[in-house]
Design a protein around this motif. Structure first.
Motif, PDB file in Angstrom:
ATOM      1  N   GLN A 134     -12.430  49.354 -20.295  1.00  0.00           N
ATOM      2  CA  GLN A 134     -11.077  48.609 -19.994  1.00  0.00           C
ATOM      3  C   GLN A 134     -11.490  47.429 -19.382  1.00  0.00           C
ATOM      4  OE1 GLN A 134      -8.844  47.440 -22.936  1.00  0.00           O
ATOM      5  NE2 GLN A 134      -9.903  49.098 -24.100  1.00  0.00           N
ATOM      6  N   PHE A 135     -12.163  48.253 -17.987  1.00  0.00           N
ATOM      7  CA  PHE A 135     -12.116  47.712 -17.106  1.00  0.00           C
ATOM      8  C   PHE A 135     -12.478  45.580 -16.700  1.00  0.00           C
ATOM      9  CE2 PHE A 135     -14.878  45.324 -13.481  1.00  0.00           C
ATOM     10  CZ  PHE A 135     -13.838  45.815 -11.952  1.00  0.00           C
ATOM     11  N   GLY A 136     -11.289  45.376 -16.312  1.00  0.00           N
ATOM     12  CA  GLY A 136     -12.020  43.231 -16.453  1.00  0.00           C
ATOM     13  C   GLY A 136     -11.647  42.954 -18.021  1.00  0.00           C
ATOM     14  N   ARG A 137     -10.788  43.272 -18.744  1.00  0.00           N
ATOM     15  CA  ARG A 137     -10.137  43.282 -19.916  1.00  0.00           C
ATOM     16  C   ARG A 137      -8.892  43.052 -19.974  1.00  0.00           C
ATOM     17  NH1 ARG A 137     -12.572  46.992 -24.932  1.00  0.00           N
ATOM     18  NH2 ARG A 137     -14.691  46.407 -24.263  1.00  0.00           N
ATOM     19  N   SER A 138      -7.935  42.638 -20.097  1.00  0.00           N
ATOM     20  CA  SER A 138      -6.504  42.005 -19.951  1.00  0.00           C
ATOM     21  C   SER A 138      -6.062  42.019 -21.811  1.00  0.00           C
ATOM     22  CB  SER A 138      -6.716  40.050 -19.388  1.00  0.00           C
ATOM     23  OG  SER A 138      -6.901  39.912 -18.037  1.00  0.00           O
ATOM     24  N   HIS A 139      -4.871  42.247 -20.911  1.00  0.00           N
ATOM     25  CA  HIS A 139      -3.690  42.119 -22.505  1.00  0.00           C
ATOM     26  C   HIS A 139      -2.772  41.984 -21.943  1.00  0.00           C
ATOM     27  CE1 HIS A 139      -7.277  45.475 -24.262  1.00  0.00           C
ATOM     28  NE2 HIS A 139      -7.064  45.887 -22.792  1.00  0.00           N
ATOM     29  N   PRO A 140      -2.538  40.529 -23.524  1.00  0.00           N
ATOM     30  CA  PRO A 140      -0.916  39.981 -22.621  1.00  0.00           C
ATOM     31  C   PRO A 140       0.637  40.982 -23.445  1.00  0.00           C
ATOM     32  CG  PRO A 140      -2.439  38.988 -24.494  1.00  0.00           C
ATOM     33  CD  PRO A 140      -4.006  39.913 -23.527  1.00  0.00           C
ATOM     34  N   LEU A 141       1.880  40.572 -22.314  1.00  0.00           N
ATOM     35  CA  LEU A 141       2.430  41.986 -22.941  1.00  0.00           C
ATOM     36  C   LEU A 141       3.464  40.523 -23.115  1.00  0.00           C
ATOM     37  CD1 LEU A 141       3.719  44.101 -23.322  1.00  0.00           C
ATOM     38  CD2 LEU A 141       3.367  44.129 -20.527  1.00  0.00           C
TER      39      LEU A 141
END
Length: 256
Positions: A134-141
């Motif tokens: 998951q390093f560097g990945r972005s997940h909108p919340l």
């Protein structure tokens, strides 16, 4: 402005839109039923109001608008085309010129598609991966997020040490409520194991060994030491204000 949905390349009848919500998905009860294995039962939703049409997309769904993958909540304009699985759906202003080969649709020109491109609404929070795959990945919340190993989790972490339903994150004002769902290996905020806690911009949230940082888009993330200094100053100011208020109360009582 009256709007309708048309289905280019299909014999499906157009759908006139009233001011209400319309569901699009493979469920038989959806307003627009798409019998496609790549379409979820409730794949996305159109919110029609006097102000216009908005598209609401769950985090687990894949929707493309004008050849761009989109997530969250975004505004639509006449001529925009949605792709849900293999189906194409176009939003058209009633009275627009019909497209050749379609029962009713706006002209399909590159200039129009470019003119009607819209921007997705930015999420208030983002989970940024800090370790592993998951390093560097972005997940909108943007809404309540289920984190776990299960395939239907909002944030799926296919790691054996992660429980199927590990934790739930829910935005609440300037904070995010973090709830551990009885996981075997725990949920942590800034190194402290919690069953229920609040996380703010810049905090580290860890699910077992999977590390993420909670970020507000557009805001600078201070190093931990600088954040500690700022927090210390905030407490000093609060303590000073409280002491000053207490002194005023004592003086009033003495004079009385």
């Amino acid at each position: 402005m009256s709007m309708k949905l048309v289905f280019p390349g299909s014999d499906r009848a157009q759908l006139l839109l009233d001011q209400r919500n319309y569901t699009i998905g493979s469920d038989a009860g959806a307003d627009v039923v798409l019998a496609d294995g790549n379409v979820a039962p409730m794949h996305c939703e159109l919110v029609v109001s006097a102000q216009g049409v908005q598209l609401r997309i769950p985090e687990s769904s894949h929707v493309v608008v004008n050849e761009r993958p989109v997530t969250g909540l975004m505004a639509l304009r006449p001529g925009d085309t949605l792709a849900c699985g293999a189906a194409r759906i176009r939003l058209v202003k009633i009275g627009a010129v019909a497209e050749p080969g379609s029962s009713s649709a706006a002209p399909d020109t590159g200039a129009q598609v470019q003119a009607t491109m819209v921007r997705p609404v930015l999420p208030k929070f983002v989970l940024r991966g800090m370790s592993g795959e998951q390093f560097g990945r972005s997940h909108p919340l943007q809404a309540s997020m289920l984190v776990g190993r299960a395939e239907d989790a909002s944030l799926c972490l296919p790691v054996e040490s992660i429980s199927r339903q590990h934790a739930r994150l829910t935005p609440a004002g300037d904070e995010v409520l973090v709830e551990d769902l009885g996981s075997a290996n725990g949920t942590w905020i800034n190194g402290k194991r919690i069953s229920r806690g609040q996380a703010r911009h810049g905090d580290e949230i860890r699910f077992d060994k999977e590390r993420f940082q909670l970020v507000v888009p557009g805001q600078v993330v201070l190093p931990p030491k600088a954040r500690a200094i700022r927090a210390g100053r905030r407490w000093i100011l609060l303590a000073t204000a409280f002491a000053a208020s207490a002194c005023v109360v004592v003086l009033v009582l003495l004079r009385g």
